[in-house]
Design an enzyme around this catalytic site. Sequence first.
Site, short mmCIF file in Angstrom:
data_model
loop_
_atom_site.label_atom_id
_atom_site.label_comp_id
_atom_site.label_asym_id
_atom_site.label_seq_id
_atom_site.Cartn_x
_atom_site.Cartn_y
_atom_site.Cartn_z
N GLY A 267 0.87 -1.19 0.05
CA GLY A 267 -0.09 -0.04 -0.32
C GLY A 267 0.86 1.28 -0.12
O GLY A 267 0.38 2.15 -0.13
N GLY B 191 15.24 4.69 3.51
CA GLY B 191 13.94 4.44 3.73
C GLY B 191 13.04 5.47 4.36
O GLY B 191 13.66 6.37 4.99
N VAL B 192 11.83 5.41 3.94
CA VAL B 192 10.87 6.45 4.64
C VAL B 192 9.77 6.00 5.45
O VAL B 192 8.79 6.75 5.70
CB VAL B 192 10.47 7.46 3.52
CG1 VAL B 192 11.40 8.02 2.70
CG2 VAL B 192 9.57 6.56 2.47
N GLY B 193 9.67 4.53 5.24
CA GLY B 193 8.65 3.92 6.03
C GLY B 193 8.16 4.12 7.26
O GLY B 193 7.19 4.54 8.08
N GLU B 194 9.05 3.69 8.25
CA GLU B 194 9.04 3.70 9.64
C GLU B 194 9.59 4.75 10.50
O GLU B 194 9.34 4.78 11.51
CB GLU B 194 9.91 2.47 10.02
CG GLU B 194 9.13 1.07 9.50
CD GLU B 194 9.93 -0.09 9.39
OE1 GLU B 194 9.83 -1.10 10.41
OE2 GLU B 194 10.46 -0.24 8.42
N ASN C 261 9.69 9.60 -5.29
CA ASN C 261 8.28 10.08 -5.51
C ASN C 261 7.54 10.92 -4.22
O ASN C 261 7.30 10.41 -3.42
CB ASN C 261 7.59 9.06 -5.76
CG ASN C 261 5.90 9.44 -6.19
OD1 ASN C 261 5.17 10.59 -5.60
ND2 ASN C 261 5.35 8.90 -7.08
N PRO C 262 7.78 12.34 -4.31
CA PRO C 262 7.75 13.09 -3.15
C PRO C 262 6.13 12.93 -2.61
O PRO C 262 5.81 12.91 -1.42
CB PRO C 262 7.73 14.41 -3.77
CG PRO C 262 7.81 14.32 -4.79
CD PRO C 262 8.28 12.93 -5.42
N GLN D 222 4.06 8.44 3.25
CA GLN D 222 4.64 7.30 4.17
C GLN D 222 5.00 8.23 5.42
O GLN D 222 4.66 7.61 6.43
CB GLN D 222 5.84 6.89 3.38
CG GLN D 222 5.72 5.92 2.57
CD GLN D 222 4.98 4.46 3.31
OE1 GLN D 222 5.84 3.94 3.74
NE2 GLN D 222 3.83 4.28 2.86
MO1 MOS Z 1 8.31 -3.78 8.81
S1 MOS Z 1 8.29 -4.21 10.80
O1 MOS Z 1 10.00 -3.65 8.44
O2 MOS Z 1 7.53 -4.85 7.85
#
Ligand code: MOS
Length: 754
Positions: free
Chosen positions: A478, A714-717, A643-644, A650
Amino acid sequence: MSLETASPSAQHRRHGSNAGQPLTRRDGVLKVTGRATYAADNHPEGMLYAVTAVSRIARGRVTSLNVAAAKAHPGVVEVLTPANRPPLAHDPDVKMPPFGFRVEVLQDDTVRYVNQPIALVIAETLEAATEGAALLNPQYDIDIARTGLESGERFGLAAVGVGAPPRTAHGDIEAGLAAATRVTEADYVTPQQFHNAMEPHAVVAEWDGDRVTLDMPNQALALSCASYAAYFGIPAENVLIRSPFLGGGFGSKAILNGPQILAILAARMLKRPVKLALTRTQMYGPVGHRGHTWQKLRIGTDNEGRLTALHHQALCATSSFDEFIEPAANASLPLYASPAILAEHEGLRLDIGTPGPMRAPGEASGSAALEVAMDEAAIACGMDPLEFRLANYAETEPGTGRPFSSKALRECYAEGAKRFGWSGRPLEPRRMRDENGFLVGWGMGTAVFHCPHFPAEARATLRADGTALVETAGADMGQGAWTALAQIAAEALGLDPDQVELHSGISSLPDGGIAGGSGHTASAGLALHNAGEDAIARLAEIATADPASPLFGAGNIGVAARSGRLHRHDDEGRSESYAEILARAGRAEVVGTAKAARDPAIAEAHAMFSHGAVFAEVKVDPDLGQVRVSRLVGAFAAGRIINPRLVRSQYFGGMIWGMSFALQEEAIADRRTGRIMNADLAEYHVPVNADVPSLDAILIPEDDPYVNPLGVKGVGEVGITGTVGAIANAVWHATGVRVRRFPIRIEDLLVDRT
Ligand code: MOS
């Protein structure tokens, strides 16, 4: 729905072409029109439904199951229990490297946690399977459940996270504390949290001889194929996993679990396709969660407000039979300069399902405590919290002295503070009110997350019509991976993203690595980039060797790929389109392949992290104690932004999760039974739109020449870290009440101030 339909749509064209453009998600239209097929949407011919019967006790033994009653129910086909469960080729109590967990697959009658599968009922309909499971009416020998700090058994850990040492010391912590003019010391508690992805764990398993096809959401396709193959005693290439869409994963879909293995086993046993989808409540147990932590921080400071010691201890819950814990104390290792840092972990065994990776595992819980502790230390020094963090800015990695591959945290602090309007913040709490008389507080926190890189492979095919197909077996949970990855591939191929079709989410494609650790764009992206370059090099070989081509004799490094054409470096006017080159050579396509991994020497020489600074404003009702986050501003530096639009989204997701951690999320166990009393989305609170009135994420430019050749981090966490502390610190600033137990509750703030 096939994967092909995830090709670019008209929506993308208006945005332009290259990496760096804010393209909308390729899969967006499919998702909002309900045409994206999730695992449980599959209904192969002759499919049966499986439902797990789960334990209602946390510890003990199942003494009886009324299998006869279940089997007598119309539509029930089979009941799997420890008595008749067919053998598996791998012992489920032996962990499979590298990320293996022990799983419960009816190996015996022991109950180790609530919601553990104790039987599997397979039927012609979901209703019959559900009713059959209810008719089993299990009886138990019940042992007293160990559900909390007092009852759990402490133990020493061999490793934390993915193979990190449980104790890391830089310098002499006691000497550092002795050298301090002030020591702030406090205890912090973070709760159990559960992933609660919108899409519950599900699988549709269909066997053909000794080959199996699994429709399931999956964050780690190649690894999972190998693991399932081991459980079923077949070669890894006989396992096909299709995972085109995931309704969230957050770490819980990277790891095998008991219910899914049982459903696959049932399909083999009954020689018919079997579907299993967990209910929301059944997800509170066998599929991982964020474990409970009890943390202590001791921070020594000198007269200038510089750290002399940073001691972070974490006692972290796990199950009675496995070892995964939140490596929370390690959050104190990469951030603040201190001559002495000690991070140490201890395990606590409880009668719960084994915790697992959940969105910033370790960093989220650890930074929540660290950032509040830093706030407390700043106040003790009489310093502004931002000024205090700047005074302790680490120019190189604390302890090791290694240079950072890049670090733009100063810019994050400066830009975030400016956008938020931090200057002029009163040092004292309870000094600000809004027009309605609500107490207003401002707080901040530093965000940090490491940058893992997973080995990955990819293929890029330039086709006769001048378009391309690129392939890698990644997972889009997603976050927009398909869109960003196509942008990366398009750039390497000298094409517009609209001309690049991306296939992903199926294990028969080249291994795209793991979609986890916020490392998927970098990992799969680098493989796609390299595959694209390989395809272009092969095309250039054809053209430059062909006397009829304007590129003849240029040599393949003498040409550049741009807008679907190869151009000579020495004479830009001489060029030829990909389609022309392939047509004259009589080729239908040219295929490039690549493997990509991080250079270990560069990784060893540098510390690699995404950074950020989060600023929060809260408003607290002085009479009712109700807290609202009225504003959140985050500034993040994470290398090159592909992609800003997606990256900002995120960061928003991370910050909202941080808000959830600070104020809402908590799974509450009944002390008597060990059952989670709020195991549903009505009672397990997460933010809704009305909880999030104002979010701002600033993208700080950062050039990282080392993290990987793309410069992508990485930008997710990273957005979760920093946010939890920022909100808790803002609550203190509004109210003068220091809450050290998450989530912060109304009753924590209802103190008698007379
Ligand atoms: Mo995650 S906890 O790196 O899917």
